[in-house]
Design a protein around this motif. Sequence first.
Motif, PDB file in Angstrom:
ATOM      1  N   SER A  71       0.884  -1.022   0.089  1.00 32.44           N
ATOM      2  CA  SER A  71       0.000  -0.062   0.079  1.00 32.44           C
ATOM      3  C   SER A  71       1.067   1.167   0.094  1.00 32.44           C
ATOM      4  CB  SER A  71      -1.054   0.158   1.034  1.00 32.44           C
ATOM      5  OG  SER A  71      -0.038   0.175   2.517  1.00 32.44           O
ATOM      6  N   THR A  72       0.062   2.419  -0.044  1.00 27.89           N
ATOM      7  CA  THR A  72       0.909   3.795   0.033  1.00 27.89           C
ATOM      8  C   THR A  72       0.292   4.306   1.160  1.00 27.89           C
ATOM      9  OG1 THR A  72      -0.643   4.796  -1.201  1.00 27.89           O
ATOM     10  CG2 THR A  72       1.165   3.883  -2.593  1.00 27.89           C
ATOM     11  N   ASN A  73       0.743   5.543   1.574  1.00 30.93           N
ATOM     12  CA  ASN A  73       0.481   6.182   2.619  1.00 30.93           C
ATOM     13  C   ASN A  73      -1.206   6.485   2.342  1.00 30.93           C
ATOM     14  OD1 ASN A  73       2.557   6.189   4.063  1.00 30.93           O
ATOM     15  ND2 ASN A  73       3.549   7.932   3.054  1.00 30.93           N
ATOM     16  N   HIS A  74      -1.357   6.861   1.323  1.00 36.10           N
ATOM     17  CA  HIS A  74      -2.926   7.004   0.748  1.00 36.10           C
ATOM     18  C   HIS A  74      -3.998   5.967   1.211  1.00 36.10           C
ATOM     19  CE1 HIS A  74      -5.812   9.406  -2.064  1.00 36.10           C
ATOM     20  NE2 HIS A  74      -6.424   9.110  -0.856  1.00 36.10           N
ATOM     21  N   SER A  75      -3.361   4.868   0.979  1.00 36.37           N
ATOM     22  CA  SER A  75      -4.306   3.713   0.691  1.00 36.37           C
ATOM     23  C   SER A  75      -4.309   2.718   1.871  1.00 36.37           C
ATOM     24  CB  SER A  75      -4.186   2.802  -0.522  1.00 36.37           C
ATOM     25  OG  SER A  75      -2.885   2.389  -0.533  1.00 36.37           O
ATOM     26  N   LYS A  76      -3.319   3.224   2.837  1.00 35.44           N
ATOM     27  CA  LYS A  76      -2.834   2.278   4.039  1.00 35.44           C
ATOM     28  C   LYS A  76      -3.931   1.913   4.965  1.00 35.44           C
ATOM     29  CE  LYS A  76      -0.147   3.559   7.197  1.00 35.44           C
ATOM     30  NZ  LYS A  76       1.076   4.223   8.005  1.00 35.44           N
ATOM     31  N   ASP A  77      -4.992   2.949   5.241  1.00 34.47           N
ATOM     32  CA  ASP A  77      -5.850   2.609   6.456  1.00 34.47           C
ATOM     33  C   ASP A  77      -6.812   1.445   5.695  1.00 34.47           C
ATOM     34  OD1 ASP A  77      -4.956   4.212   8.096  1.00 34.47           O
ATOM     35  OD2 ASP A  77      -5.883   6.129   7.470  1.00 34.47           O
ATOM     36  N   MET A  78      -7.449   1.566   4.692  1.00 35.18           N
ATOM     37  CA  MET A  78      -8.331   0.594   4.133  1.00 35.18           C
ATOM     38  C   MET A  78      -7.571  -0.592   3.764  1.00 35.18           C
ATOM     39  SD  MET A  78     -11.279  -0.393   3.441  1.00 35.18           S
ATOM     40  CE  MET A  78     -12.544   0.820   3.756  1.00 35.18           C
ATOM     41  N   ASP A  79      -6.536  -0.647   3.334  1.00 26.26           N
ATOM     42  CA  ASP A  79      -5.853  -1.835   3.238  1.00 26.26           C
ATOM     43  C   ASP A  79      -5.456  -2.867   4.080  1.00 26.26           C
ATOM     44  OD1 ASP A  79      -3.983  -3.695   1.356  1.00 26.26           O
ATOM     45  OD2 ASP A  79      -2.385  -2.861   2.366  1.00 26.26           O
ATOM     46  N   GLU A  80      -5.292  -2.069   5.506  1.00 23.67           N
ATOM     47  CA  GLU A  80      -5.088  -2.715   6.688  1.00 23.67           C
ATOM     48  C   GLU A  80      -6.488  -3.285   7.047  1.00 23.67           C
ATOM     49  OE1 GLU A  80      -3.100  -0.137   9.173  1.00 23.67           O
ATOM     50  OE2 GLU A  80      -1.263  -0.261   8.461  1.00 23.67           O
ATOM     51  N   PHE A  81      -7.506  -2.474   6.839  1.00 28.28           N
ATOM     52  CA  PHE A  81      -8.734  -2.979   7.315  1.00 28.28           C
ATOM     53  C   PHE A  81      -9.306  -4.209   6.703  1.00 28.28           C
ATOM     54  CE2 PHE A  81     -13.357  -2.916   6.702  1.00 28.28           C
ATOM     55  CZ  PHE A  81     -13.820  -2.673   7.933  1.00 28.28           C
ATOM     56  N   LEU A  82      -8.971  -4.255   5.516  1.00 27.19           N
ATOM     57  CA  LEU A  82      -9.135  -5.348   4.646  1.00 27.19           C
ATOM     58  C   LEU A  82      -8.549  -6.543   5.053  1.00 27.19           C
ATOM     59  CD1 LEU A  82      -9.654  -3.749   0.773  1.00 27.19           C
ATOM     60  CD2 LEU A  82     -11.647  -4.290   2.368  1.00 27.19           C
ATOM     61  N   ARG A  83      -7.168  -6.457   5.170  1.00 28.71           N
ATOM     62  CA  ARG A  83      -6.392  -7.596   5.505  1.00 28.71           C
ATOM     63  C   ARG A  83      -6.760  -8.022   6.797  1.00 28.71           C
ATOM     64  NH1 ARG A  83      -2.020  -8.097   2.154  1.00 28.71           N
ATOM     65  NH2 ARG A  83      -1.681  -6.478   0.769  1.00 28.71           N
ATOM     66  N   GLU A  84      -7.047  -7.111   7.966  1.00 32.38           N
ATOM     67  CA  GLU A  84      -7.288  -7.699   9.132  1.00 32.38           C
ATOM     68  C   GLU A  84      -8.822  -8.157   9.350  1.00 32.38           C
ATOM     69  OE1 GLU A  84      -6.867  -4.164  11.711  1.00 32.38           O
ATOM     70  OE2 GLU A  84      -4.825  -3.902  11.620  1.00 32.38           O
ATOM     71  N   GLY A  85      -9.710  -7.894   8.288  1.00 27.30           N
ATOM     72  CA  GLY A  85     -10.948  -8.486   8.391  1.00 27.30           C
ATOM     73  C   GLY A  85     -10.950  -9.695   7.394  1.00 27.30           C
ATOM     74  N   GLY A  86      -9.796 -10.143   6.820  1.00 30.80           N
ATOM     75  CA  GLY A  86      -9.827 -11.292   5.862  1.00 30.80           C
ATOM     76  C   GLY A  86     -10.742 -11.170   4.721  1.00 30.80           C
ATOM     77  N   ILE A  87     -10.678  -9.886   4.176  1.00 32.08           N
ATOM     78  CA  ILE A  87     -11.980  -9.448   2.981  1.00 32.08           C
ATOM     79  C   ILE A  87     -10.930  -9.370   1.868  1.00 32.08           C
ATOM     80  CG2 ILE A  87     -13.135  -7.800   2.340  1.00 32.08           C
ATOM     81  CD1 ILE A  87     -13.618  -6.544   5.310  1.00 32.08           C
ATOM     82  N   ASP A  88     -11.361 -10.162   0.811  1.00 35.62           N
ATOM     83  CA  ASP A  88     -10.782 -10.380  -0.450  1.00 35.62           C
ATOM     84  C   ASP A  88     -11.325  -9.153  -1.266  1.00 35.62           C
ATOM     85  OD1 ASP A  88      -9.252 -12.657   0.148  1.00 35.62           O
ATOM     86  OD2 ASP A  88     -11.066 -13.695  -0.374  1.00 35.62           O
ATOM     87  N   LYS A  89     -12.486  -8.814  -1.271  1.00 38.38           N
ATOM     88  CA  LYS A  89     -13.321  -7.480  -1.892  1.00 38.38           C
ATOM     89  C   LYS A  89     -14.245  -7.198  -1.271  1.00 38.38           C
ATOM     90  CE  LYS A  89     -13.851  -8.846  -6.197  1.00 38.38           C
ATOM     91  NZ  LYS A  89     -14.440  -9.678  -7.483  1.00 38.38           N
ATOM     92  N   MET A  90     -14.453  -5.832  -1.375  1.00 32.48           N
ATOM     93  CA  MET A  90     -15.489  -4.999  -0.676  1.00 32.48           C
ATOM     94  C   MET A  90     -16.048  -3.678  -1.497  1.00 32.48           C
ATOM     95  SD  MET A  90     -15.388  -2.587   2.815  1.00 32.48           S
ATOM     96  CE  MET A  90     -15.367  -4.098   4.024  1.00 32.48           C
ATOM     97  N   ASN A  91     -17.392  -3.850  -1.602  1.00 31.10           N
ATOM     98  CA  ASN A  91     -18.143  -2.644  -2.114  1.00 31.10           C
ATOM     99  C   ASN A  91     -18.571  -1.745  -1.020  1.00 31.10           C
ATOM    100  OD1 ASN A  91     -17.681  -3.988  -4.689  1.00 31.10           O
ATOM    101  ND2 ASN A  91     -19.595  -4.886  -4.600  1.00 31.10           N
ATOM    102  N   ILE A  92     -18.492  -0.481  -1.249  1.00 34.91           N
ATOM    103  CA  ILE A  92     -19.226   0.524  -0.364  1.00 34.91           C
ATOM    104  C   ILE A  92     -20.069   1.556  -1.201  1.00 34.91           C
ATOM    105  CG2 ILE A  92     -18.551   2.468   1.105  1.00 34.91           C
ATOM    106  CD1 ILE A  92     -15.946   1.028   1.518  1.00 34.91           C
TER     107      ILE A  92
END
Length: 288
Positions: A183-204
């Motif tokens: 990830s980059t500094n811009h994408s890090k927060d959601m990247d970590e959220f997806l990884r910690e949640g074991g989420i492969d794909k998410m729609n918002i």
Amino acid sequence: MATIRFARLIFQQKLNHYNDDREAVERRKERLLEVIDYHTRVNSLLESSEWNKYANRGDWGFGDVDHEGSLIWGNIGKGKEEENTVRDEQIEGFRHEDREDNDIAFFLIDVESSVIAYEYRRNVGSKAPVRIIEGVFNTYHGAEEELTTSVIVNKHEVEREVSELDRITELRFVGLKPTNPDSTNHSKDMDEFLREGGIDKMNIEAEGDDGIELENTPLLNSSLGLAEEGYGRADIIGKNENGEVRRVRTDGSPITSEMDGEISDDNKRRRLYDEIMDTLEEIGNYAD
């Protein structure tokens, strides 16, 4: 002059036998080379898949394929009734005839950064090279590993258009995925959220008539970062200061570059690798 476009290659393992990054790069390169090959019957693989529309547009094939380190490069082209470029089995590549021809496109993949740079040729198509690689890979390897591709967008253009919105009323993020490799500094927060949640794909989807605080909401702002970096798509709707409704779409602002179409494939290879590195720098510094 040739226009260069860039896309992210996103791999998802179906069988979890591999753990470290080194093995992942080697495995992905090997699997890509199994299908990016002169002898691959591209149309046969495409015809039985969701990418079958490309099989109706010509007789596709790879040629002049080579590799070194984490790099794979070559040409992708299609045959037609009056061929100006023909596939030659002796050289396992494309042989040019005397007439001018634009029906082949050079490409280079850096497996380590999971980015492809390729020539946009009008008679080949703006997305065909990456969609065809995606199609043949998934038809051949889909039971073990899946490949999706996503155009890398011009984040400065997207952010300029977003800044012109006086109020954001709707947000849609489609197909957000964990980063690959970083990830980059811009994408890090959601990247970590997806990884910690074991989420492969998410729609918002979000709506807010009084205005959605995109910049001040870390997960939403980081979701835009993922979309800009090629890990999903963003669709942002709002109103400008005159009350006019405006829409900003990340897939409408691809990063492009220009390259002399007459230079040798060897020079194209070096140039495209430099362009990939410049694009990664343009996206932003990798997160710590």
